[in-house]
Structure formats: structure tokens, C-alpha cells
Design an enzyme around this catalytic site. Structure first.
Site, mmCIF file in Angstrom:
data_model
loop_
_atom_site.group_PDB
_atom_site.id
_atom_site.type_symbol
_atom_site.label_atom_id
_atom_site.label_comp_id
_atom_site.label_asym_id
_atom_site.label_seq_id
_atom_site.Cartn_x
_atom_site.Cartn_y
_atom_site.Cartn_z
ATOM 1 N N ARG A 39 23.889 37.419 19.540
ATOM 2 C CA ARG A 39 24.383 37.798 20.869
ATOM 3 C C ARG A 39 25.232 39.070 20.840
ATOM 4 O O ARG A 39 26.166 39.221 21.625
ATOM 5 C CB ARG A 39 25.195 36.665 21.509
ATOM 6 C CG ARG A 39 24.391 35.437 21.848
ATOM 7 C CD ARG A 39 23.671 35.621 23.172
ATOM 8 N NE ARG A 39 22.748 34.537 23.425
ATOM 9 C CZ ARG A 39 23.038 33.458 24.142
ATOM 10 N NH1 ARG A 39 24.210 33.319 24.675
ATOM 11 N NH2 ARG A 39 22.125 32.543 24.326
ATOM 12 N N ARG A 43 27.208 40.118 27.240
ATOM 13 C CA ARG A 43 28.332 40.254 28.158
ATOM 14 C C ARG A 43 29.641 40.723 27.542
ATOM 15 O O ARG A 43 30.570 41.076 28.273
ATOM 16 C CB ARG A 43 28.543 38.938 28.920
ATOM 17 C CG ARG A 43 27.480 38.743 29.989
ATOM 18 C CD ARG A 43 27.511 37.332 30.534
ATOM 19 N NE ARG A 43 27.105 36.390 29.496
ATOM 20 C CZ ARG A 43 26.971 35.083 29.698
ATOM 21 N NH1 ARG A 43 27.245 34.568 30.880
ATOM 22 N NH2 ARG A 43 26.590 34.290 28.730
ATOM 23 N N ARG A 52 23.130 45.775 33.702
ATOM 24 C CA ARG A 52 22.578 44.534 34.250
ATOM 25 C C ARG A 52 22.948 44.303 35.712
ATOM 26 O O ARG A 52 22.411 43.390 36.344
ATOM 27 C CB ARG A 52 23.061 43.344 33.408
ATOM 28 C CG ARG A 52 22.271 43.055 32.150
ATOM 29 C CD ARG A 52 20.919 42.426 32.437
ATOM 30 N NE ARG A 52 21.009 41.433 33.507
ATOM 31 C CZ ARG A 52 21.527 40.225 33.368
ATOM 32 N NH1 ARG A 52 21.910 39.810 32.210
ATOM 33 N NH2 ARG A 52 21.613 39.412 34.411
ATOM 34 N N ASP A 88 15.160 36.481 25.495
ATOM 35 C CA ASP A 88 15.714 35.129 25.496
ATOM 36 C C ASP A 88 14.642 34.191 24.961
ATOM 37 O O ASP A 88 13.445 34.509 25.039
ATOM 38 C CB ASP A 88 16.139 34.703 26.907
ATOM 39 C CG ASP A 88 17.002 33.449 26.847
ATOM 40 O OD1 ASP A 88 18.210 33.579 26.641
ATOM 41 O OD2 ASP A 88 16.445 32.338 26.963
ATOM 42 N N TYR A 163 14.945 22.173 26.457
ATOM 43 C CA TYR A 163 15.078 22.770 27.799
ATOM 44 C C TYR A 163 13.959 22.291 28.734
ATOM 45 O O TYR A 163 14.186 21.995 29.908
ATOM 46 C CB TYR A 163 15.077 24.305 27.718
ATOM 47 C CG TYR A 163 16.396 24.852 27.213
ATOM 48 C CD1 TYR A 163 17.551 24.761 27.994
ATOM 49 C CD2 TYR A 163 16.501 25.446 25.972
ATOM 50 C CE1 TYR A 163 18.769 25.248 27.535
ATOM 51 C CE2 TYR A 163 17.717 25.940 25.504
ATOM 52 C CZ TYR A 163 18.851 25.841 26.289
ATOM 53 O OH TYR A 163 20.040 26.301 25.837
#
Ligand SMILES: Cc1c2[nH]c(c1CCC(=O)O)Cc1[nH]c(c(CCC(=O)O)c1C)Cc1[nH]c(c(CCC(=O)O)c1C)Cc1[nH]c(c(C)c1CCC(=O)O)C2
Length: 354
Positions: A39, A43, A52, A88, A163
Site C-alpha cells: 500500500r 491515501r 483521485r 486492487d 469477499y
């Protein structure tokens, strides 16, 4: 070859031949300990938040220009030894038409969770045309990155299945385990299809120029060793052994996998990613002497004073010497509120120390 003929090997020299990251993955001892962060794109970086702005996460993953820019951002800023392709784990599922979204602050959410055999047909193989903007980004990145290798990645069958079955993130993976134990045939069909999707997605990235792959089985730590061996290992092996012929190092990572480390090394991994719970020398005892390791500074430590971060990093580097190769990383992804300067200082420390 006559003396006047240019030396082909020298003119077309592989820009990655001296890559510390690739050397460590292959069990060698590079000039410095290589470091990258799971990561690292995301962010924690203001430049990421800027590009973004107004673009949904999954839309950004299918825009070649954004994938290239976001992947490059941490490489430019921190000087890490590898780039990880910005995407992702659910992107190949989206690419074949599964109705899902990534909800900010939550993660992947699936419109119609998979609970029955009739729903499996949508999990068809990923064809080249499905991921064209992504492979285009890989090709462009490899040119732009030059001597910095690009890591391609995919989600492992168990983590993807969780998921799809739960419909979103889950603390206990209850419905996934219910399916595994209640209808093992359906489970194996589901995991088998996801394995082919992950394998083909990795192959597409490597064929476009990625020089290593990481298979994320982030939530495998929720399983007992026996369940991992019976229900998960065969499918993860399909993915990792399905890229062996491409000759790139294969990294395999999960969170809370202390009891599974040996097995995760046995399903076709060259490098085993370790979270922060198990010291790397202890992890090497569990994995065995013939695999490199990646890890494992606790990502929350980056909120501690610099000298504390660096003291812990020094310990990680020391413990990593127990393995034939060590790639420095965090024990899981960079947390969004992390100060990016703390990451840059850590890269400099690891390079100067190892
Ligand atoms: C479990 C998992 C997912 N996605 C991924 C995993 C395996 C790695 C891990 O264990 O963390 C993999 C992933 N997702 C992302 C990357 C980018 C590459 C990198 O590591 O820099 C990687 C390697 C971007 C992303 N993937 C996501 C973001 C945040 C989305 C945003 O910026 O709005 C990023 C940068 C979204 C996502 N996607 C997922 C989650 C849990 C989330 C976070 C949800 C949230 O907190 O908002 C599923």
C-alpha cells in the site's frame, strides 16, 4: 564475434540485472537491503489524494494514465526498490463483469454474494481484452521505471472467495467457512475458478513486463492449518505454480499466518511475506531455510518517534539475516494517516543500515 562488432549483451543490458529487490527474492545478498511497502501507493500520499479527487477507486484502476501516475508516486517520493502496480484484488473480477464496488472506508462490496452453484458461471476466465487498460499501464510503467522492478499482484482464492461469499469485508468469515465445510464440492469449484482468474491475471501482468508477483492471501490467517491444507493450499498452488514457467519471483503474503507460514512457502512461493507478529528469524525456522522472506515492521510503529522506528527496523534487518534473502517491508499495508516523510526516512535508514 569480430572485435568491431558491438557487444550485444552490453548494448541491450538488462536494466534490472542489479536490482537489489530481485536479488534478495532469489536468495542473494544485494548491496543494500531492498525495501518497498505494501500500500505504498494510496491515501498516505497527498499527490495520490489529489489525482483521485472525483474519480471512483475502481474507475481509477481501469484508467491507464492514473494507474501509471499513482504507481510512480511512491517510487519518486520514497526511492523504494520496487514499484507495486496500482490496482486492487477485485479488479479482475470487475473486469469479467462481477457486480461489485469498492466502498470508501469499507472495501469491496459485492451486489449478489455467491452462495449457490448457479452463480459460478459468471466466474469465467480473464481474457486479454478484459484487462487491456491494465496491461497497457504495465507496459508503460516498465519503460518509465527503468531499473526499478514492477511487482504485479493478485488476490488468492481464499481471500477473493471471502469477499464474494460474505458480500463484503468480514471479521469471522462465517459464511465462507460454512460453505467450505457444508458444501465442499461447491467450495472447491468456486476456489478453483478463482485460482484460474488469479493465475491468468498474474500471467497477463508478467507478460506485459512485471518482473515479480505477489499473491495476497490477506485473510488466510483466519483458518486452522488443517483447513488451510485441505481447502486452500491446492488452489493457491494452482496460482503460483501456474506462473512458474515465466521465471519471475513469487511472493506469498497473508496477515496473522504464523501457524501457516511453512505451508504458504510450500505452495509455490519463492518469498514468504510475514506480518509483524512473528519475528523474522522465528519465521525462517518455520518456513525452512530455502525461501526468502519479506517483512515485517508493524505499520503502526510509523506513528512512533523516528529513533524508535529505526531501532525496530534495525532489529528487523538483523532478524532477516536468518533467511537466504530478505526484502524489507511492513507487516501489512501502510495506514492512510501515516506521515509520508516517516516512510522516506525509513527507506533511507534501511538502505544505509543493511
Ligand atoms: C484485502 C485487499 C484489498 N485490496 C488489496 C488487498 C490485499 C492487500 C491487503 O491485505 O491489504 C490489494 C491492494 N489494494 C490496493 C493496492 C495498491 C498497491 C499498493 O500496495 O500500493 C493493493 C496491493 C489499492 C487500494 N485498494 C483500496 C484503496 C483505498 C481506496 C481509496 O483510495 O479510496 C487502495 C489505495 C480499497 C480497498 N480494497 C480492499 C480493501 C480492504 C480496501 C480498503 C477500503 C478502505 O479502507 O477504504 C481489498
Amino acid at each position: 564475434m569480430t572485435p568491431s562488432t558491438p557487444d550485444l549483451a552490453a548494448t541491450s543490458a538488462d536494466p534490472l540485472a542489479d536490482s537489489p529487490f530481485l536479488q534478495a527474492c532469489r536468495g542473494g545478498t544485494p548491496r543494500h537491503t531492498p525495501v518497498w511497502f505494501m500500500r505504498q501507493a494510496g491515501r498516505s500520499l497527498p499527490e495520490y489524494r489529489a489525482v483521485r479527487e472525483g474519480v471512483a477507486m475502481l474507475d481509477s484502476c481501469f484508467r491507464t494514465d492514473l494507474v501509471v501516475e499513482i504507481t510512480m508516486q511512491p517510487v519518486r517520493r520514497h526511492g523504494v526498490d520496487a514499484a507495486i502496480f496500482f490496482s486492487d484484488i477485485v479488479v479482475p473480477l470487475k473486469a469479467i463483469g462481477v457486480d461489485l464496488d469498492i466502498v470508501p472506508g469499507t472495501g469491496p462490496v459485492v451486489a449478489e454474494p455467491i452462495r449457490a452453484r448457479e452463480q459460478l458461471d459468471q466466474l469465467r476466465p480473464v481474457e486479454d481484452g478484459d484487462v487491456e487498460p491494465i496491461t497497457a499501464a504495465v507496459r508503460e510503467l516498465v519503460r518509465e521505471l527503468g531499473s526499478t522492478p514492477l511487482i504485479g499482484f493478485a488476490g488468492a482464492p481464499f481471500t477473493l472467495a471471502s469477499y464474494l461469499v460474505e458480500g463484503g469485508p468480514s471479521r469471522d468469515h462465517r459464511l465462507t467457512k460454512q460453505l467450505m465445510h457444508g458444501d465442499p464440492d461447491l467450495w472447491h469449484d468456486l476456489a478453483g475458478r478463482l485460482a484460474l482468474i488469479a493465475r491468468d491475471f498474474l500471467r497477463q501482468q508478467v507478460e506485459a513486463g512485471a518482473s515479480a508477483v505477489q499473491l495476497f492471501d490477506s485473510w488466510a490467517g483466519a483458518l486452522s492449518l488443517a483447513d488451510y491444507q485441505e481447502f486452500v493450499a491446492p488452489h493457491s498452488r494452482t496460482v503460483l505454480e501456474g506462473v512458474t514457467d515465466l521465471g519471475v519471483p513469487r511472493i506469498h503474503f497473508g496477515v496473522g499466518t504464523g501457524e501457516l507460514l511453512h505451508e504458504m512457502g510450500q505452495v509455490g512461493a519463492d518469498v514468504v511475506g510475514v506480518d509483524w507478529r512473528v519475528p523474522l528469524d522465528e519465521a525462517v525456522d518455520r518456513i525452512g531455510p530455502d525461501r526468502a522472506v519479506q517483512g515485517n515492521l508493524d505499520p503502526t510503529l510509523l506513528f512512533a518517534p523516528t529513533e524508535v522506528v529505526h531501532a525496530h527496523a534495525a532489529r528487523v534487518i538483523e532478524q532477516g539475516k536468518a533467511a537466504p534473502g530478505h526484502v524489507f517491508n511492513l507487516g501489512h499495508g501502510v495506514l492512510p494517516p501515516t506521515d509520508p516523510d516517516a516512510l522516506t526516512r525509513l527507506v533511507d535508514f534501511v538502505h544505509g543500515h543493511g
